[in-house]
Design an enzyme around this catalytic site. Structure first.
Site, PDB file in Angstrom:
ATOM      1  N   LEU A  33       0.813  -1.212   0.000  1.00 24.36           N
ATOM      2  CA  LEU A  33       0.000   0.000   0.000  1.00 24.36           C
ATOM      3  C   LEU A  33       0.852   1.271   0.000  1.00 24.36           C
ATOM      4  O   LEU A  33       0.306   2.373   0.041  1.00 24.36           O
ATOM      5  CB  LEU A  33      -0.940   0.003   1.211  1.00 24.36           C
ATOM      6  CG  LEU A  33      -1.982  -1.121   1.225  1.00 24.36           C
ATOM      7  CD1 LEU A  33      -2.880  -1.003   2.443  1.00 24.36           C
ATOM      8  CD2 LEU A  33      -2.808  -1.123  -0.047  1.00 24.36           C
ATOM      9  N   LYS A  88      17.124  -4.968   2.354  1.00 21.21           N
ATOM     10  CA  LYS A  88      17.427  -3.843   3.237  1.00 21.21           C
ATOM     11  C   LYS A  88      18.883  -3.804   3.700  1.00 21.21           C
ATOM     12  O   LYS A  88      19.384  -2.736   4.077  1.00 21.21           O
ATOM     13  CB  LYS A  88      16.484  -3.854   4.442  1.00 21.21           C
ATOM     14  CG  LYS A  88      15.046  -3.537   4.064  1.00 21.21           C
ATOM     15  CD  LYS A  88      14.136  -3.477   5.269  1.00 21.21           C
ATOM     16  CE  LYS A  88      12.709  -3.136   4.855  1.00 21.21           C
ATOM     17  NZ  LYS A  88      11.802  -2.996   6.012  1.00 21.21           N
TER      18      LYS A  88
END
Length: 293
Positions: A33, A88
């Protein structure tokens, strides 16, 4: 640069000058989202703002293509990228500068392209800490178990210390990774230790899932819910699905719970500010998330 296929052709022509283009790099991110939150906040502020999903699974790219993708996006004029699982920590090899937060945590989820510099930031830490302060304000914090010591786990561990956890135990399927995280935080003076296994959960005030287990792509729970008790709290960093199996089962037992939605919203709030130089509305970005979820 290697041949990255036709799936990235649209990124080679990013349109009008002056527009802000951001990417999200990760795997299995089709349900994210972040694009909705970023695009709607950009529109609200009158910015020509574009947010692209760059899903390595959908594009059939290997992890070894990460550097090529970062090179490409910088070359065609992207302002920066968000980075999620599993990149990451791997993205650190493709940056030339780290903000203090990212340097301390050892993981990056936001990269800014600025005049030939690739600057890594970590907004996950602030995002989780802010979510925790709002969602579990009165929770006990003497001893907490965190499962997962990857890129997101490194940020969450730092956030847990920031919100007042006195002692943190970290468990990961990769013992070297959990040991490295514990050692780095011990060097900073924090009470963090690495576990190789857990027999019971009774000694912990709270349990945090900082692994991908519970996502649609990785169903299940990182610990057996039957080991929980009603006096504990349970937090998750996963937000799709919004209620993971762990959070659902913990709530049924009577545990206080913190889903990953708050972290998802607040990390985006901070990232938007880094990308645009403008302070976003956390209330509007929350509404965008809630409407789309």
């Amino acid at each position: 640069m290697t041949n990255l296929g036709n799936g990235l052709a649209e990124l080679l022509d990013i349109g009008a000058k002056g527009a802000i283009h951001i990417g999200l790099l990760g795997r299995g991110i089709g349900a994210s989202l972040s694009p909705t939150m970023h695009r709607q906040e950009g529109e609200r502020q009158g910015i020509d703002y574009h947010y692209h999903l760059i899903d390595f699974d959908a594009l059939h790219l290997g992890n070894e293509n990460l550097g090529d993708i970062v090179d490409l996006l910088e070359k065609v004029g992207f302002r920066g990228v968000n980075v999620t699982h599993p990149f990451k920590q791997a993205v650190l090899d493709h940056l030339n500068q780290l903000a203090p937060d990212a340097s301390e945590i050892g993981a990056v989820n936001t990269v800014i392209f600025d005049g030939g510099q690739r600057i890594g930031h970590n907004t996950d830490c602030w995002g989780f800490a802010e979510s925790f302060r709002l969602g579990l304000p009165d929770s006990p914090r003497k001893h907490v178990l965190q499962i997962g010591a990857g890129g997101a786990g490194a940020a969450v561990a730092r956030a847990l210390i920031e919100v007042g956890v006195k002692s943190l135990s970290v468990l990961d399927t990769d013992a070297i990774r959990s040991q490295a995280l514990a050692a780095r935080m011990q060097d900073m003076g924090y009470s963090v230790n690495a576990l190789t296994e857990i027999g019971a959960l009774t000694g912990f005030d709270g349990i945090v899932n900082a692994t991908p287990i519970g996502m649609d792509k990785y169903p299940g729970t990182p610990v057996a819910p039957k080991l929980l008790n009603a006096g504990q709290w349970v937090a998750d960093i996963i937000y799709f699905p919004r209620e993971t199996e762990l959070v659902r089962r913990a709530a049924l037992i009577g545990c206080a719970t913190l889903p990953g939605t708050g972290m998802a919203i607040f990390q985006a709030v901070k990232a938007f500010e880094l990308f645009t130089g403008r302070v976003p509305s956390r209330e509007e970005m929350t509404r965008s998330f809630e409407a789309a979820a």
